[in-house]
Design an enzyme around this catalytic site. Structure first.
Site, PDB file in Angstrom:
ATOM      1  N   ASP B 335       0.772  -1.142   0.048  1.00  0.00           N
ATOM      2  CA  ASP B 335      -0.064   0.034   0.133  1.00  0.00           C
ATOM      3  C   ASP B 335       0.943   1.269   0.031  1.00  0.00           C
ATOM      4  OD1 ASP B 335      -2.573   1.452   0.644  1.00  0.00           O
ATOM      5  OD2 ASP B 335      -1.750   1.949   2.430  1.00  0.00           O
ATOM      6  N   GLU B 372       1.931  -0.244  -4.965  1.00  0.00           N
ATOM      7  CA  GLU B 372       0.963   0.769  -5.221  1.00  0.00           C
ATOM      8  C   GLU B 372       1.791   2.046  -5.318  1.00  0.00           C
ATOM      9  OE1 GLU B 372      -3.236   2.589  -3.809  1.00  0.00           O
ATOM     10  OE2 GLU B 372      -1.599   2.478  -2.392  1.00  0.00           O
TER      11      GLU B 372
END
Lengths: 111, 671
Positions: B335, B372
């Site tokens: 993330d 990401e």
């Protein structure tokens, strides 16, 4: 935790009464080994087992494996619904022969 | 064989009534050893550390054991405590040190902190941050990772609770790892071969000032600890066993497991947030701080983990090794990974040591690493993430391009072509394995909402609809939201199929959002992180209601798996077309694009997409090797003729022309 052993038509039935958890597990493991016959059929009756912890399940699996290595064939019976659910969710159930009754156990193990 | 007792399995002294001895520094965390538990914890700035032991569920500690100076090696405090019943034990640490926030130190001896290495947290109730000792033995039998090549993956992103929590799921333990096991046959039927689980390590479910609910889980508390409330057996503290069982069962079904991991921040927030673990253990080490001791906030959540600090780097590596080696996880999606490339002062590093360590780590060597590649402070690294030929990326540009094409934007055709062949403008050196293609993810609209809403509808999130992305490139097909207008519904059905077909016919690694295959809606909410209820749970009744869409998706996945040429190959295996064969129209006003992907033999596929509101008749290229064109899919056709079973595609009556309907995608294959 109290262990009882009886012979029912050639099958050794061992009942485990009480809590099977980290406190009782080492003793139960030792006692079970003492109660196991040299060979033949063993049904572990858990219908009076009121609580089964993570350590308790591990004892069952260890005992089961030990039995498999020897000449003993072993099944579990009397699983309370919550114990069964825990064993199912964690995959322990898949390792065992589980039967509905001692009689069914005799049948399952002699096939 | 006689197994000798270890010669050091006895106490040397008593502390607070407990028999103890100097522990072993490694491994960090709490580890069962013969006769006791070895506790090891480190802090570079602490002046004293105390082990706090509780009987489970009790408010007051049963003992506090200060680590003697002689039990310390470097900054690591280690002690073996004998005679503990680990199943009824909860523990934490009391840590003292300078209280100088302007220098970054926020020690608070009144707080009892959780162990950053804890394999389990209590997870619920008033003492939810207390640590527990896990029984870490597990019988994996012959478990083997599927080891699928990157480009063969079809990733399915799901939320463990949301996937089966809805009463319609029909599983015996809704919302749990065990519940997910019961849905493995569904995953097999759909044909996905990899699940990406949204955060499953302990997070703070209440971390949200607006609704009091954090459902998604991007709020880490315990990085090593599988979330207890996702386990049917959490109450019995068997979440580690249950999680491992899930992985084992998925592997048996040939499905890989990726974890969404959040190493960019923690749930401790900024100076106003709680002291749960890191803040009280060694704030100046774990967080990126301004020169006067305030928190940098590149994550949008208050703090930023100082992940390129050598100590934190080691922590992250230990954690990933644990999940990979002990829990058999096949890879990770990081993330806000751009943060993992920032230095202690927040500046982007050219050669971020953390990313390099992960890329070359022996345990992680075969595990998927997916970034990401952006963060909440404007660092956007899609295509430029430091990859060491190892990292893949969530391709945000793929998502944006396909969405713009679908709604009929002009000037997108050229870029769409680039995105469909693996984005070689960004990844030519790394190959198609580097790009994870997606149209939807948890973050944003679901696929059904993407074609049903022009605007986000986030009022229920409590921020006056100001949260969430405003540039979703969505289009409602004529009416905003729910409607019974058959023309609008038909167009929406087609647009969903168009998106799925383009995604599954693109080179790179496709990722589907769970539920998109059966038309899941969040009623236009494009930031549903704060809803743990019917809005976010998958309603399994949609499986029947949208059986057509499910069948279409299943066939599109099967078609991709049957055609290696769609998953990778040389640039020379792709030929572009337009209305005329061999004449693609790259001009700004073009809304039609067609391509043949020719891998030789039967592996030749023709893909045509038309985002114009009128149909177009395309001249077909001659099928190679004397074969004939067969129709696999045509989104303009009514179900079940919108897609055929791969291998049983009917021959095309007209071998020289294909009419592609308004806003439609068609796929042909040679036989």
């Amino acid at each position: 935790m109290r262990l009882r052993k009886e012979l029912r038509g050639g099958v050794t039935v061992i009942s485990l009464d009480g809590r099977l958890d980290s406190e009782t597990a080492p003793g139960v493991q030792q006692d079970l080994q003492g109660l196991f016959p040299e060979d033949g059929l063993v049904v572990l009756d858990l219908s009076e087992t009121r609580y089964m912890s993570s350590a308790g399940l591990r004892v069952l699996l260890l005992v089961y494996r030990q039995a498999q290595r020897g000449e003993v064939r072993l099944a579990l019976t009397g699983l309370a619904p919550d114990v069964r659910a825990i064993m199912e969710a964690t995959g322990f159930l898949g390792f065992f022969t589980v039967v509905e009754s001692v009689e069914e156990g005799v049948e399952a193990l002699t096939v | 064989m006689t197994i000798l007792e270890p010669i050091d399995a006895y106490p040397t002294r008593r502390i607070a009534g407990y028999p103890v001895r100097a522990g072993r520094s490694l491994p960090f965390g709490a580890t069962r050893v013969p006769g006791g538990v070895n506790f090891s914890v480190y802090s570079n700035h602490a002046t004293s550390v105390t082990l706090v032991l509780y009987r489970e569920g009790e408010a007051e500690p049963m003992a506090e054991l200060p680590f003697p100076e002689s039990f310390r090696v470097g900054s690591v405090h280690a002690m073996t405590v004998f005679g503990l019943d680990v199943e009824r034990l909860e523990y934490g640490y009391r840590v003292d040190g300078p209280r100088l926030p302007w220098q970054g130190h926020r020690f608070d001896p009144d707080a009892v902190l959780s162990d950053p290495y804890a394999r389990m947290l209590t997870g619920h109730g008033p003492y939810r941050h207390r640590s527990r000792v896990a029984l870490d033995d597990f019988d994996w039998e012959e478990d083997r990772a599927p080891h699928l090549p990157h480009e063969d993956l079809v990733i399915y992103e799901l939320h463990v609770r949301g996937f089966t929590r809805h009463p319609s799921s029909g599983v015996s333990a809704p919302g749990t790892y065990a519940g997910l096991v019961e849905k493995i046959p569904y995953l097999r039927e759909l044909g996905v071969n990899c699940v990406e689980l949204m955060p499953v390590s302990e997070f703070d479910e209440t971390d949200n000032v607006f609704t009091g609910v954090n459902y998604w889980g991007y709020s880490p508390v315990g990085f090593f600890a599988p979330k207890a409330s996702y386990a049917a057996t959490g109450r019995e503290h068997m979440q580690v066993d249950e999680f491992k069982h899930l992985v084992k069962e998925l592997h048996k079904a040939g499905i890989e497991v990726l974890l969404d991991v959040v190493f960019n921040h923690t749930a401790e927030g900024d100076e106003r947030g709680p002291s749960i673990s890191f803040k009280g253990l060694d704030n100046a080490t774990y967080y990126m701080l301004t020169p006067d001791g305030h928190y940098y906030n590149f994550s949008g959540t208050g703090n930023t983990l100082n992940c390129n600090h050598p100590v934190v780097r080691g922590f992250v590596l230990d954690c990933l090794r644990y999940w990979a080696a002990e829990c058999h996880v096949d890879g990770f999606r990081f993330d806000l990974a751009a943060i993992l490339g920032r230095g202690a002062d927040g500046g982007p590093l050219h050669n971020p040591p953390l990313l390099e360590s992960l890329a070359y780590d022996p345990i992680l060597r075969d595990r998927k690493l997916i970034a990401e590649a952006w963060d909440a402070a404007g660092l956007y690294q899609v295509g430029s993430f430091p990859h060491y030929s190892r990292w893949s990326e969530w391709n945000g540009r793929y998502r944006d391009t396909v969405r713009r094409h679908l709604k009929g934007d002009l000037g997108v055709t050229g870029e769409l072509a680039t995105r469909m062949v693996g984005s070689p403008d960004m990844y030519s050196r790394r190959g198609t394995a580097a790009t994870v293609n997606f149209v939807t993810s948890h973050d944003g609209f679901t696929l059904r909402d993407l074609v049903s809403y022009d605007h986000k509808h986030n009022e229920a999130n409590g921020e006056g609809n100001r949260d969430g992305d405003d540039n979703g490139n969505s289009w409602n097909c004529g009416q905003e939201g729910e409607t019974d207008d058959p023309a609008v519904l038909a167009l929406r059905a087609r647009q969903q199929r168009n998106a799925l077909l383009i995604l599954l016919a693109s080179r790179g690694v496709p990722m589907l959002l769970a539920g998109d295959e059966i038309g899941r809606t969040q009623l236009g909410n494009n930031n549903a992180y704060c809803h743990d209820g019917p809005l976010t749970w998958l309603d399994w009744r949609l499986r029947e209601e949208n059986a057509d869409l499910f069948r279409f998706t299943r066939r599109a996945i099967a078609f991709r798996r049957a055609h290696p040429v769609l998953r990778g190959g040389s640039p020379g295996s792709v030929h572009w077309h337009g209305v005329r064969a061999w004449s693609p129209d790259w001009s700004a006003h073009s809304r039609v694009l067609a391509a043949t992907f020719d891998g030789g033999g039967d592996d030749c596929v023709y893909v045509a997409t038309n985002s114009h509101w009128e149909s177009h008749t395309l001249e077909l290229p001659e099928p190679p090797r004397g074969q004939t064109w067969h129709l696999f899919a045509d989104t303009a056709a009514a179900p079940p003729m919108d897609a055929f079973e791969p291998g049983s595609e009917p021959p095309l009556a007209n071998q020289s022309q294909l009419t592609v309907g308004p806003r439609s995608v068609a796929i042909l294959v040679t036989h």
